[in-house]
Scaffold this motif. Structure first.
Motif, PDB file in Angstrom:
ATOM      1  N   HIS A  31      10.260 -32.144  24.290  1.00 29.79           N
ATOM      2  CA  HIS A  31      10.175 -33.603  24.298  1.00 29.79           C
ATOM      3  C   HIS A  31       9.525 -34.127  25.572  1.00 29.79           C
ATOM      4  CE1 HIS A  31      12.839 -33.346  20.798  1.00 29.79           C
ATOM      5  NE2 HIS A  31      12.298 -34.513  20.474  1.00 29.79           N
ATOM      6  N   ASP A  38       5.337 -33.873  17.621  1.00 36.45           N
ATOM      7  CA  ASP A  38       6.697 -33.709  17.106  1.00 36.45           C
ATOM      8  C   ASP A  38       6.714 -34.185  15.657  1.00 36.45           C
ATOM      9  OD1 ASP A  38       9.423 -33.800  16.559  1.00 36.45           O
ATOM     10  OD2 ASP A  38       9.954 -34.909  18.385  1.00 36.45           O
ATOM     11  N   HIS A  43      12.998 -37.587  12.952  1.00 38.53           N
ATOM     12  CA  HIS A  43      13.444 -38.619  13.908  1.00 38.53           C
ATOM     13  C   HIS A  43      12.265 -39.192  14.710  1.00 38.53           C
ATOM     14  CE1 HIS A  43      14.376 -35.131  16.918  1.00 38.53           C
ATOM     15  NE2 HIS A  43      13.228 -35.671  17.250  1.00 38.53           N
TER      16      HIS A  43
END
Ligand code: MN
Length: 191
Positions: free
Chosen positions: A74, A157, A161
Protein backbone atom coordinates in the motif's frame (compact mmCIF):
# COMPACT_ATOMS: atom_id res chain seq x y z
CA UNK A 1 10.13 -1.38 17.35
CA UNK A 2 6.66 -0.71 16.00
CA UNK A 3 5.78 -0.29 12.36
CA UNK A 4 4.04 2.98 11.52
CA UNK A 5 1.57 4.08 8.88
CA UNK A 6 3.56 6.44 6.63
CA UNK A 7 1.99 9.78 5.78
CA UNK A 8 -0.07 9.82 2.60
CA UNK A 9 2.02 11.83 0.08
CA UNK A 10 -0.97 14.08 -0.82
CA UNK A 11 -4.30 15.23 0.61
CA UNK A 12 -7.19 12.76 0.93
CA UNK A 13 -9.11 14.56 -1.85
CA UNK A 14 -6.08 15.06 -4.12
CA UNK A 15 -6.85 12.13 -6.43
CA UNK A 16 -10.40 13.24 -7.20
CA UNK A 17 -12.29 12.86 -9.49
CA UNK A 18 -10.57 9.53 -10.24
CA UNK A 19 -10.33 8.18 -6.68
CA UNK A 20 -12.61 9.82 -4.12
CA UNK A 21 -11.72 11.25 -0.74
CA UNK A 22 -14.07 8.67 0.80
CA UNK A 23 -12.14 5.81 -0.82
CA UNK A 24 -8.82 7.18 0.49
CA UNK A 25 -10.30 7.67 3.96
CA UNK A 26 -11.19 3.97 4.06
CA UNK A 27 -8.40 2.51 1.93
CA UNK A 28 -5.54 4.43 3.58
CA UNK A 29 -7.13 5.37 6.90
CA UNK A 30 -8.78 2.04 7.70
CA UNK A 31 -7.38 -0.79 5.53
CA UNK A 32 -3.73 0.28 5.40
CA UNK A 33 -3.83 1.23 9.10
CA UNK A 34 -5.33 -2.17 9.96
CA UNK A 35 -2.44 -3.99 8.25
CA UNK A 36 0.02 -1.89 10.30
CA UNK A 37 -1.87 -2.64 13.53
CA UNK A 38 -2.15 -6.37 12.75
CA UNK A 39 1.57 -6.58 11.97
CA UNK A 40 2.44 -4.83 15.23
CA UNK A 41 0.31 -7.35 17.10
CA UNK A 42 1.94 -10.33 15.35
CA UNK A 43 5.69 -9.65 15.32
CA UNK A 44 6.57 -9.23 19.02
CA UNK A 45 8.18 -12.43 20.26
CA UNK A 46 8.47 -13.86 16.74
CA UNK A 47 11.67 -14.25 14.71
CA UNK A 48 10.59 -11.08 12.85
CA UNK A 49 10.47 -8.86 15.96
CA UNK A 50 13.38 -6.75 14.63
CA UNK A 51 12.97 -7.44 10.90
CA UNK A 52 12.48 -4.88 8.15
CA UNK A 53 9.37 -5.05 5.98
CA UNK A 54 11.55 -6.29 3.10
CA UNK A 55 12.89 -9.14 5.26
CA UNK A 56 9.33 -10.04 6.22
CA UNK A 57 8.27 -10.05 2.55
CA UNK A 58 11.19 -12.29 1.54
CA UNK A 59 11.13 -14.74 4.47
CA UNK A 60 7.86 -14.71 6.42
CA UNK A 61 4.71 -16.80 5.95
CA UNK A 62 1.14 -16.69 7.21
CA UNK A 63 -0.22 -13.62 8.97
CA UNK A 64 3.14 -11.90 9.35
CA UNK A 65 3.78 -12.15 5.61
CA UNK A 66 0.23 -11.16 4.67
CA UNK A 67 0.11 -8.06 6.86
CA UNK A 68 3.76 -7.05 6.32
CA UNK A 69 3.47 -7.32 2.54
CA UNK A 70 0.18 -5.42 2.57
CA UNK A 71 1.80 -2.59 4.56
CA UNK A 72 4.62 -2.39 1.99
CA UNK A 73 2.33 -2.81 -1.04
CA UNK A 74 0.00 0.00 0.00
CA UNK A 75 2.81 2.46 0.77
CA UNK A 76 4.25 1.63 -2.66
CA UNK A 77 0.85 2.02 -4.34
CA UNK A 78 0.28 5.50 -2.81
CA UNK A 79 3.70 6.48 -4.13
CA UNK A 80 2.81 5.27 -7.64
CA UNK A 81 -0.02 7.83 -7.80
CA UNK A 82 -0.10 11.61 -7.85
CA UNK A 83 -2.55 14.41 -8.63
CA UNK A 84 -2.16 15.93 -12.11
CA UNK A 85 -0.17 12.91 -13.28
CA UNK A 86 -0.81 10.17 -15.83
CA UNK A 87 -0.22 10.56 -19.53
CA UNK A 88 2.77 9.01 -21.28
CA UNK A 89 6.08 8.35 -19.55
CA UNK A 90 9.15 10.26 -20.71
CA UNK A 91 12.85 9.51 -20.90
CA UNK A 92 14.46 6.29 -19.69
CA UNK A 93 11.21 4.69 -18.51
CA UNK A 94 9.56 5.33 -21.88
CA UNK A 95 12.60 3.78 -23.63
CA UNK A 96 12.53 0.72 -21.35
CA UNK A 97 8.78 0.21 -21.90
CA UNK A 98 9.13 0.46 -25.68
CA UNK A 99 12.06 -1.96 -25.65
CA UNK A 100 10.17 -4.56 -23.59
CA UNK A 101 6.60 -4.19 -24.91
CA UNK A 102 6.94 -2.60 -28.36
CA UNK A 103 5.04 0.59 -27.52
CA UNK A 104 3.50 2.43 -24.59
CA UNK A 105 -0.01 1.54 -25.75
CA UNK A 106 0.91 -2.17 -26.01
CA UNK A 107 2.29 -2.01 -22.45
CA UNK A 108 -0.80 -0.18 -21.22
CA UNK A 109 -3.10 -2.78 -22.82
CA UNK A 110 -1.13 -5.68 -21.33
CA UNK A 111 -1.01 -4.15 -17.84
CA UNK A 112 -4.73 -3.29 -18.02
CA UNK A 113 -5.51 -6.89 -18.97
CA UNK A 114 -3.35 -8.25 -16.12
CA UNK A 115 -5.17 -6.00 -13.63
CA UNK A 116 -8.63 -6.71 -15.04
CA UNK A 117 -8.27 -10.49 -15.28
CA UNK A 118 -6.61 -11.13 -11.91
CA UNK A 119 -9.11 -13.46 -10.24
CA UNK A 120 -10.12 -12.29 -6.77
CA UNK A 121 -7.95 -9.95 -4.70
CA UNK A 122 -4.42 -8.94 -5.58
CA UNK A 123 -2.04 -6.64 -7.40
CA UNK A 124 -0.82 -6.07 -10.95
CA UNK A 125 2.85 -5.08 -11.11
CA UNK A 126 5.35 -3.70 -13.58
CA UNK A 127 8.73 -5.04 -12.48
CA UNK A 128 12.35 -5.05 -13.57
CA UNK A 129 13.90 -8.51 -13.82
CA UNK A 130 17.46 -9.26 -12.64
CA UNK A 131 18.40 -9.22 -16.36
CA UNK A 132 17.14 -5.64 -16.63
CA UNK A 133 14.01 -6.37 -18.71
CA UNK A 134 10.58 -5.03 -17.81
CA UNK A 135 7.81 -7.51 -17.15
CA UNK A 136 4.17 -7.49 -15.98
CA UNK A 137 3.23 -9.88 -13.18
CA UNK A 138 0.01 -10.67 -11.33
CA UNK A 139 0.16 -11.40 -7.60
CA UNK A 140 -2.80 -12.70 -5.58
CA UNK A 141 -3.74 -11.40 -2.14
CA UNK A 142 -0.66 -9.86 -0.47
CA UNK A 143 1.77 -11.14 -3.13
CA UNK A 144 4.88 -9.05 -3.75
CA UNK A 145 7.42 -9.47 -6.57
CA UNK A 146 10.41 -8.83 -4.25
CA UNK A 147 9.91 -12.45 -3.22
CA UNK A 148 10.86 -13.55 -6.75
CA UNK A 149 13.90 -11.28 -7.06
CA UNK A 150 12.15 -8.61 -9.14
CA UNK A 151 12.34 -4.84 -8.60
CA UNK A 152 8.82 -3.37 -8.33
CA UNK A 153 8.32 -0.28 -10.54
CA UNK A 154 4.53 0.25 -10.59
CA UNK A 155 1.52 -1.42 -9.04
CA UNK A 156 -2.27 -1.31 -9.25
CA UNK A 157 -4.25 -2.55 -6.26
CA UNK A 158 -7.20 -4.57 -7.56
CA UNK A 159 -8.64 -5.61 -4.21
CA UNK A 160 -12.32 -4.60 -4.25
CA UNK A 161 -11.71 -2.17 -1.36
CA UNK A 162 -9.61 -0.08 -3.80
CA UNK A 163 -12.60 0.75 -5.98
CA UNK A 164 -15.92 -0.52 -4.62
CA UNK A 165 -17.06 2.75 -2.99
CA UNK A 166 -16.46 4.65 -6.24
CA UNK A 167 -17.08 2.09 -8.95
CA UNK A 168 -18.91 -0.82 -7.23
CA UNK A 169 -18.18 -3.92 -9.38
CA UNK A 170 -16.70 -2.01 -12.33
CA UNK A 171 -13.02 -2.85 -11.96
CA UNK A 172 -12.28 -1.89 -15.61
CA UNK A 173 -13.50 1.68 -14.90
CA UNK A 174 -11.16 1.92 -11.91
CA UNK A 175 -8.21 0.70 -13.99
CA UNK A 176 -9.09 3.18 -16.73
CA UNK A 177 -9.03 6.03 -14.17
CA UNK A 178 -5.81 4.65 -12.62
CA UNK A 179 -3.92 5.67 -15.79
CA UNK A 180 -4.79 9.31 -15.09
CA UNK A 181 -2.92 9.12 -11.77
CA UNK A 182 0.29 7.19 -12.54
CA UNK A 183 3.32 9.18 -11.38
CA UNK A 184 5.77 8.30 -14.16
CA UNK A 185 8.55 10.35 -12.57
CA UNK A 186 8.37 8.12 -9.49
CA UNK A 187 8.31 4.99 -11.69
CA UNK A 188 11.35 6.24 -13.63
CA UNK A 189 13.27 6.89 -10.41
CA UNK A 190 12.87 3.19 -9.47
CA UNK A 191 14.45 1.92 -12.71
MN1 MN B 1 -5.71 -2.09 -0.88
Amino acid sequence: MAFELPDLPYAMDALEPFISKQTLEFHYGKHHQAYVNNLNNLVPGSEFAWATLEDIIRKAAGGIFNNGAQVWNHTFYWNCLAPKAGGEPKGSIQDAIVESFGSFSAFRDEFTKAAATLFGSGWAWLVKTPEGKLKIVQESNAGNPLRNGFTPLLTCDVWEHAYYLDKQNRRPDYISDFWNLVDWTAVKNRL
